[in-house]
Design an enzyme around this catalytic site. Structure first.
Site, mmCIF file in Angstrom:
data_model
loop_
_atom_site.group_PDB
_atom_site.id
_atom_site.type_symbol
_atom_site.label_atom_id
_atom_site.label_comp_id
_atom_site.label_asym_id
_atom_site.label_seq_id
_atom_site.Cartn_x
_atom_site.Cartn_y
_atom_site.Cartn_z
ATOM 1 N N ALA A 164 0.825 -1.211 0.000
ATOM 2 C CA ALA A 164 0.000 0.000 0.000
ATOM 3 C C ALA A 164 0.856 1.257 0.000
ATOM 4 C CB ALA A 164 -0.933 -0.007 1.219
ATOM 5 N N VAL B 90 3.299 3.326 -5.046
ATOM 6 C CA VAL B 90 2.870 2.766 -6.325
ATOM 7 C C VAL B 90 1.561 2.011 -6.176
ATOM 8 C CG1 VAL B 90 3.441 1.122 -8.157
ATOM 9 C CG2 VAL B 90 5.210 2.623 -7.240
ATOM 10 N N THR C 271 9.558 -2.295 -9.164
ATOM 11 C CA THR C 271 10.709 -2.239 -10.057
ATOM 12 C C THR C 271 11.691 -3.316 -9.621
ATOM 13 O OG1 THR C 271 10.422 0.134 -10.351
ATOM 14 C CG2 THR C 271 12.551 -0.788 -10.956
ATOM 15 N N GLY D 262 16.555 12.931 -7.017
ATOM 16 C CA GLY D 262 16.484 12.136 -5.791
ATOM 17 C C GLY D 262 15.396 11.101 -5.954
ATOM 18 N N CYS E 93 13.738 5.834 -7.036
ATOM 19 C CA CYS E 93 13.802 5.092 -8.304
ATOM 20 C C CYS E 93 15.083 5.293 -9.101
ATOM 21 C CB CYS E 93 12.602 5.461 -9.177
ATOM 22 S SG CYS E 93 11.024 4.916 -8.500
ATOM 23 N N PHE F 97 11.863 14.951 -2.083
ATOM 24 C CA PHE F 97 12.801 14.909 -3.202
ATOM 25 C C PHE F 97 12.264 15.643 -4.420
ATOM 26 C CE2 PHE F 97 10.258 11.386 -4.800
ATOM 27 C CZ PHE F 97 10.456 11.410 -6.170
#
Length: 572
Positions: free
Chosen positions: A9, A12, A151, A292, A295, A357
């Site tokens: 949760a 994403v 990812t 930042g 990812c 970020f």
């Protein structure tokens, strides 16, 4: 597909599930997580993820709506009858039960970079993914589609297959890769109007059938031509490469900003000139402090680790250089701050505007602000004062405690020289310098006149003809447009501020007494955090020489100088 479960949760899983539920009212969508506190927030009015438009989506899908009658201006314009909608978005900590009922299970858990062991500093930590996949393997019904949303490194689909086979030998499951291409801060718009949807599957008949079933879910609101099906490896690698290429553009323009600082060139003018070339385009050519977030750095490191594992050291070094430039740009900014303050920060208050970020999110992972603060603390300032409109005071304090060594952050008062504030004016009061580290619209000067709706695609105009709303079977996007049409016709401030112009939403439940998030909102001392910062007010209460170090190139230096500031930007 009638039932979807999303495991995880976070930034994403939550928004993705919310938009699928919003667009597909006939599909039951459940988000599960072992963190009960996070689930409780998803079920409250204080969502754990800050994204423009997210609360509007969640309220419709999670709470359902009331029937309502909407008058379209005068009597001749007619009216629209909006039916009630039943809730189809749910949040639960009961993982096994929800997974067992699902036709499709999205696995959307955190996959950070390893910090110890083999591959530390580059390889991806798959502990959470393995744990989530094991839970799914034990509970999922035969024939369920297991979808990678996190990812992940290339080959993770094979790992998932091994886990499923270990716990449920002989039970048929199809594994799909469906990476997200969201940008935090614009996640809802990215989900509503995606550039593409990528679905990777095995190239067997059953694998392609599973991909087609997932494609049908997205086809509810996405053009089929934008839904691309590929093999599993191509899907997994495409996600890493997309983020690496975007980060590369940022580092590339930042190297040129360093050149501009030593010449008479203006980086914004250079970026505009090269961005007009259709082969390049203007996206991700904004010079600043560097990137930042969770990812870009992680995915580049994963790509580097893959290249080295395949005995391609030159490829790995090429992509590592993107990260080196990112660190170089951040250090260059801090060195500029220290130099302009005569290498004498002791006894001075430094204000920082922006801790996340990027703008329009509450995500602080890998934020450049953290490393900036660590470096500045070594200069022994009297105080580093932080304000960010996306994070409350408690969240910033907790994050500082986790990321800044205690000996650095707390040598003086309860939080040490680092303190969080609930508004920009208290943070900047009596400061010698202000550092803009996050490009929030509120910090821009001159202020923005109007912000685009997250529910309209770039370039789309507000609908002016009410008759388009009289067609039968309005979609949820049609209803959103109707709400914006009503707001555009509003004649009073009360109507403009109304979050429910169609009178179809249910009231949100009140929080318990002592709710930290309600109290934080009250602590802003009457300052509306969404309104532009009054830079003249900040200038009045700062100490000379009133430096502003614009790490994101979002203020006009000449206009700011008229207010009494001295301004340093990146590459200007």
């Amino acid at each position: 597909v009638k039932n979807i479960c999303c495991v995880g949760a976070g930034y994403v899983g939550g928004p993705t599930a919310a938009v699928i539920a919003f667009q597909c009212p006939d599909i039951r969508v459940t988000v599960v997580d072992l963190d009960q506190a996070r689930i409780d927030r998803w079920n409250s009015k204080h969502l754990p993820v800050h994204e423009p438009g997210l609360i509007d989506i969640v309220r419709v899908a999670r709470d359902g709506t009331k029937p309502s009658t909407v008058m379209l201006g005068n009597e001749d314009a007619g009216k629209v009858e909006l039916p009630a909608r039943q809730p189809n978005l749910f949040f639960s900590a009961n993982v096994s039960e929800c997974v067992a009922a699902a036709d499709v299970v999205f696995v959307s858990v955190n996959t950070p970079t390893k910090v110890s062991g083999i591959g530390a500093g580059a390889a991806t930590n798959l502990v959470a993914l393995e744990s989530a996949t094991t839970a799914v393997a034990k509970a999922a019904k035969p024939g369920a589609m297991i979808v990678e949303k996190s990812t992940v490194p290339c080959g993770t689909a094979r790992t998932i297959r091994e886990i499923l086979t270990l716990h449920r030998p002989g039970v048929p499951f199809e594994i799909l890769s469906n990476p997200e291409f969201l940008a935090e801060g614009t996640a809802i718009k990215d989900l509503l109007y995606p550039d593409r949807i990528l679905i990777g599957s095995s190239q067997t008949e059953t694998g392609q059938a599973a991909a087609a079933a997932l494609k049908n879910v997205y086809a509810t609101w996405v053009k089929p031509s934008k839904i691309v099906t590929v093999n599993l490896w191509s899907s997994e690698l495409s996600k890493l490469v997309a983020n690496a290429m975007l980060a590369q553009r940022i580092s590339s323009i930042n190297t040129i900003s360093a050149v501009c600082d030593h010449t008479g060139a203006d980086i914004d003018e250079v970026a505009k000139a090269i961005g007009l070339d259709q082969r390049l385009g203007g996206r991700f050519l904004k010079a600043g402090l560097g990137f930042g977030g969770s990812c870009f750095k992680k995915d580049i490191l994963s790509l580097v680790y893959l290249a080295r594992s395949l005995h391609l050291p030159e490829v790995g070094e090429y992509w590592m250089s993107v990260l080196h430039i990112n660190d170089f740009q951040r250090d260059r900014f801090v060195n500029k701050v220290v130099s302009k303050l005569h290498n004498a920060l002791m006894g001075k208050k430094i204000a920082i505007l922006g801790y996340t970020f990027k703008q329009d999110t509450n995500d602080t992972r890998e934020s450049p602000a953290i490393e900036v603060i660590k470096t500045l603390l070594a200069e022994c300032p009297a105080e580093i004062a932080i304000f960010d409109p996306g994070c409350n005071v408690a969240e910033i304090r907790e994050n500082i405690d986790r990321n800044v060594p205690t000996s650095e952050a707390k040598p003086l008062k309860p939080l040490g020289p680092v303190e969080a504030y609930s508004n920009s004016y208290d943070a900047c009061f009596n400061a010698s310098a202000v550092l803009i580290l996050t490009p929030w619209d509120q910090f821009k000067y001159p202020a923005m006149t109007q912000k685009d709706s997250v529910f309209r695609k770039g370039g789309d105009r507000t609908i002016s003809d009410a008759q388009v709303f009289t067609k039968p079977d309005l979609t949820e996007m049609d209803i959103i447009a109707l709400g914006e049409y009503q707001k555009a016709k509003a004649t009073s401030h009360v109507q403009l501020a109304n979050p429910d112009p169609l009178n179809r939403l249910f009231e949100q439940s009140e929080c318990a007494v002592g709710c930290m998030y309600c109290e934080t909102a009250q602590q802003a001392d009457g300052v509306k955090l969404s309104e532009p910062v009054d830079w003249a007010r900040i200038a009045y209460n700062m100490r000379e020489p009133k430096w502003v170090f614009d790490g994101r190139n979002i203020v006009d230096s000449k206009e700011m100088e008229l207010l009494g500031f001295r301004v340093e930007s990146m590459g200007k």
